[in-house]
Design a protein around this motif. Structure first.
Motif, mmCIF file in Angstrom:
data_model
loop_
_atom_site.group_PDB
_atom_site.id
_atom_site.type_symbol
_atom_site.label_atom_id
_atom_site.label_comp_id
_atom_site.label_asym_id
_atom_site.label_seq_id
_atom_site.Cartn_x
_atom_site.Cartn_y
_atom_site.Cartn_z
ATOM 1 N N ARG A 115 0.704 -1.005 0.067
ATOM 2 C CA ARG A 115 0.051 -0.145 0.017
ATOM 3 C C ARG A 115 0.680 1.246 -0.127
ATOM 4 N N ILE A 116 0.542 2.192 -0.845
ATOM 5 C CA ILE A 116 1.329 3.523 -1.009
ATOM 6 C C ILE A 116 0.722 4.600 0.084
ATOM 7 N N ASP A 117 1.445 5.131 0.836
ATOM 8 C CA ASP A 117 0.971 6.063 1.918
ATOM 9 C C ASP A 117 1.039 7.341 1.135
ATOM 10 N N LEU A 118 -0.287 7.913 0.655
ATOM 11 C CA LEU A 118 -0.265 8.897 0.004
ATOM 12 C C LEU A 118 -0.271 10.041 0.649
ATOM 13 N N ASP A 119 -0.531 9.985 2.139
ATOM 14 C CA ASP A 119 -0.407 11.110 2.972
ATOM 15 C C ASP A 119 1.184 11.923 3.051
ATOM 16 N N LYS A 120 1.949 10.797 2.863
ATOM 17 C CA LYS A 120 3.383 11.069 2.748
ATOM 18 C C LYS A 120 3.998 11.337 1.297
ATOM 19 N N SER A 121 3.391 11.042 0.558
ATOM 20 C CA SER A 121 3.732 11.366 -1.177
ATOM 21 C C SER A 121 3.762 12.553 -1.266
ATOM 22 N N GLU A 122 4.474 12.926 -2.516
ATOM 23 C CA GLU A 122 4.456 14.343 -3.064
ATOM 24 C C GLU A 122 4.461 14.119 -4.627
ATOM 25 N N ILE A 123 3.666 15.170 -5.449
ATOM 26 C CA ILE A 123 3.735 14.942 -6.913
ATOM 27 C C ILE A 123 4.444 16.178 -7.499
ATOM 28 N N PHE A 124 5.411 15.826 -8.230
ATOM 29 C CA PHE A 124 6.141 16.874 -9.195
ATOM 30 C C PHE A 124 6.000 17.009 -10.399
ATOM 31 N N SER A 125 6.012 18.379 -10.941
ATOM 32 C CA SER A 125 5.760 18.562 -12.412
ATOM 33 C C SER A 125 7.219 18.681 -13.172
ATOM 34 N N ILE A 126 7.173 17.947 -14.033
ATOM 35 C CA ILE A 126 8.282 18.431 -15.127
ATOM 36 C C ILE A 126 7.831 19.080 -16.076
ATOM 37 N N ARG A 178 5.812 22.243 -17.839
ATOM 38 C CA ARG A 178 4.618 22.924 -17.594
ATOM 39 C C ARG A 178 3.342 21.961 -17.400
ATOM 40 N N VAL A 179 2.756 21.875 -16.187
ATOM 41 C CA VAL A 179 1.712 20.797 -16.263
ATOM 42 C C VAL A 179 0.520 21.763 -15.777
ATOM 43 N N GLU A 180 -0.495 21.469 -16.452
ATOM 44 C CA GLU A 180 -2.019 22.262 -16.114
ATOM 45 C C GLU A 180 -2.509 21.607 -14.989
ATOM 46 N N ASN A 181 -3.019 22.499 -14.212
ATOM 47 C CA ASN A 181 -3.961 21.761 -12.958
ATOM 48 C C ASN A 181 -3.207 20.768 -12.138
ATOM 49 N N LEU A 182 -2.034 21.215 -11.982
ATOM 50 C CA LEU A 182 -1.314 20.319 -10.800
ATOM 51 C C LEU A 182 -1.900 20.098 -9.510
ATOM 52 N N GLU A 183 -2.542 21.172 -8.976
ATOM 53 C CA GLU A 183 -3.244 21.032 -7.793
ATOM 54 C C GLU A 183 -4.342 20.091 -7.685
ATOM 55 N N GLU A 242 -6.545 14.866 -6.620
ATOM 56 C CA GLU A 242 -7.232 13.429 -7.064
ATOM 57 C C GLU A 242 -6.630 12.423 -6.384
ATOM 58 N N PHE A 243 -5.301 12.539 -6.410
ATOM 59 C CA PHE A 243 -4.557 11.285 -6.004
ATOM 60 C C PHE A 243 -4.336 11.462 -4.312
ATOM 61 N N GLY A 244 -4.713 12.531 -3.802
ATOM 62 C CA GLY A 244 -4.690 12.470 -2.300
ATOM 63 C C GLY A 244 -3.333 12.699 -1.947
ATOM 64 N N CYS A 245 -2.462 13.534 -2.586
ATOM 65 C CA CYS A 245 -1.223 13.793 -1.981
ATOM 66 C C CYS A 245 -0.817 15.151 -2.124
ATOM 67 N N LYS A 246 0.493 15.417 -1.944
ATOM 68 C CA LYS A 246 0.994 17.066 -1.622
ATOM 69 C C LYS A 246 1.542 17.385 -3.048
ATOM 70 N N VAL A 247 1.619 18.721 -3.249
ATOM 71 C CA VAL A 247 2.253 19.188 -4.363
ATOM 72 C C VAL A 247 3.951 19.349 -4.053
ATOM 73 N N GLY A 248 4.883 18.699 -4.697
ATOM 74 C CA GLY A 248 6.240 18.867 -4.354
ATOM 75 C C GLY A 248 6.842 20.041 -5.039
ATOM 76 N N ARG A 249 7.949 20.583 -4.645
ATOM 77 C CA ARG A 249 8.640 21.614 -5.435
ATOM 78 C C ARG A 249 10.273 21.168 -5.689
ATOM 79 N N LEU A 250 10.624 21.328 -6.762
ATOM 80 C CA LEU A 250 12.051 20.969 -6.997
ATOM 81 C C LEU A 250 12.747 22.420 -6.878
ATOM 82 N N PRO A 251 14.017 22.306 -6.233
ATOM 83 C CA PRO A 251 14.611 21.112 -5.886
ATOM 84 C C PRO A 251 14.266 20.507 -4.715
ATOM 85 N N THR A 252 14.698 19.088 -4.547
ATOM 86 C CA THR A 252 14.366 18.452 -3.335
ATOM 87 C C THR A 252 15.293 17.184 -3.191
ATOM 88 N N SER A 253 15.303 16.356 -2.268
ATOM 89 C CA SER A 253 16.145 15.169 -2.233
ATOM 90 C C SER A 253 15.332 13.995 -1.929
#
Length: 277
Positions: free
Chosen positions: A10-21, A23-28, A33-44
């Motif tokens: 099982r993936i813990d979506l509460d601890k997951s982040e989605i990153f855009s590579i 330009r991505v429309e409607n990222l939020e 929809e996935f139930g995760c957070k929006v991440g920002r680059l740079p990160t690790s």
């Protein structure tokens, strides 16, 4: 998700982040929809930097320091004879492939595909971004500084094809008369350097030096001065019997296999036998 269905994990979506590579429309909206957070680059991730300039030494110095603290980079005696592990089974080895050499062969395969696949979508994307060289066998040199690393590395490995391919003559529109290897294992400019020096069309395509006005067609290379017949006789003997076929396209052939089609295995064997690692 497919990962959960296949693996049973099982993936813990509460601890997951989605990153855009790019330009991505409607990222939020996607994150919601996935139930995760929006991440920002740079990160690790797992201690490795993501989304940073990979050539910045300061970034990798910190990564290297972490490895040193854990003793990963300490020089310790090898308990395995890697030359034996990499050796062919017929020579008493285990037949394990060298990953660096195998990776070079895999990257080189994309250069072969670029030269042979004409209408594939991925090739159109690469061609539009980097432009094609004359003959459309490969792209131009990659000179941009950002966002081109993947194709830049692939392009570098294309040099491995240089001495292992020859051209099969078709309509003569993509093969150079003097520069490409189309009649034997050497280009005519290397086999006949004295004639090449005085050739008026050093970059001519085959079709440009083929005179089809006669019934059978003849080759008509042009030179800047007169010369003795014996100088050009050997050239004419070399290309004698080779004719253009307007109904076929020029092709590139791989010399290392019987069917003249590139294979990763054949290139890996050629590189490994020369210890190119």
């Amino acid at each position: 998700m497919w990962f959960e269905t296949i693996s049973g994990l099982r993936i813990d979506l509460d601890k997951s982040e989605i990153f855009s590579i790019g330009r991505v429309e409607n990222l939020e909206a996607l994150a919601l929809e996935f139930g995760c957070k929006v991440g920002r680059l740079p990160t690790s991730y797992l201690g490795f930097p993501l989304g940073v300039q990979h050539k910045f030494m300061a970034i990798w110095d910190r990564v290297e320091e972490r490895f040193r603290k854990r003793g990963v980079l300490e020089k310790k005696p090898h308990l395995v004879k890697w030359d034996t592990v990499y050796s062919d089974k017929r020579k008493g080895g285990l037949g394990v492939r060298r990953l660096f050499t195998l990776n070079r062969a895999l990257l080189c395969k994309w250069n072969w595909r670029f030269a042979n696949e004409r209408e594939t979508f991925w090739k159109h994307v690469i061609s539009n971004k980097f432009e094609e060289e004359e003959g459309k066998w490969c792209t131009r040199e990659v000179r941009e500084g950002f966002g081109v690393g993947f194709w830049e590395e692939i392009k570098k490995e294309g040099s491995l094809l240089q001495y292992k391919v020859v051209f099969s003559m078709g309509d003569g529109r993509r093969v150079k008369f003097w520069k490409n290897k189309w009649c034997g294992n050497f280009a005519l400019c290397d086999s006949f350097p004295s004639l090449y020096v005085i050739a008026t069309s050093k970059k001519a395509w085959l079709v440009e030096l083929w005179d089809s006005s006669r019934e059978e067609g003849v080759w008509s290379p042009r030179f800047s001065r007169r010369f003795d017949d014996w100088e050009v006789e050997r050239l004419l003997v070399t290309i004698q019997g080779r004719r253009l076929n307007p109904n076929l396209e020029d092709r590139v052939l791989w010399k290392k296999t019987k069917d003249e089609i590139f294979s990763v295995k054949s290139l890996y064997s050629a590189l490994d036998s020369r210890s190119v690692i």
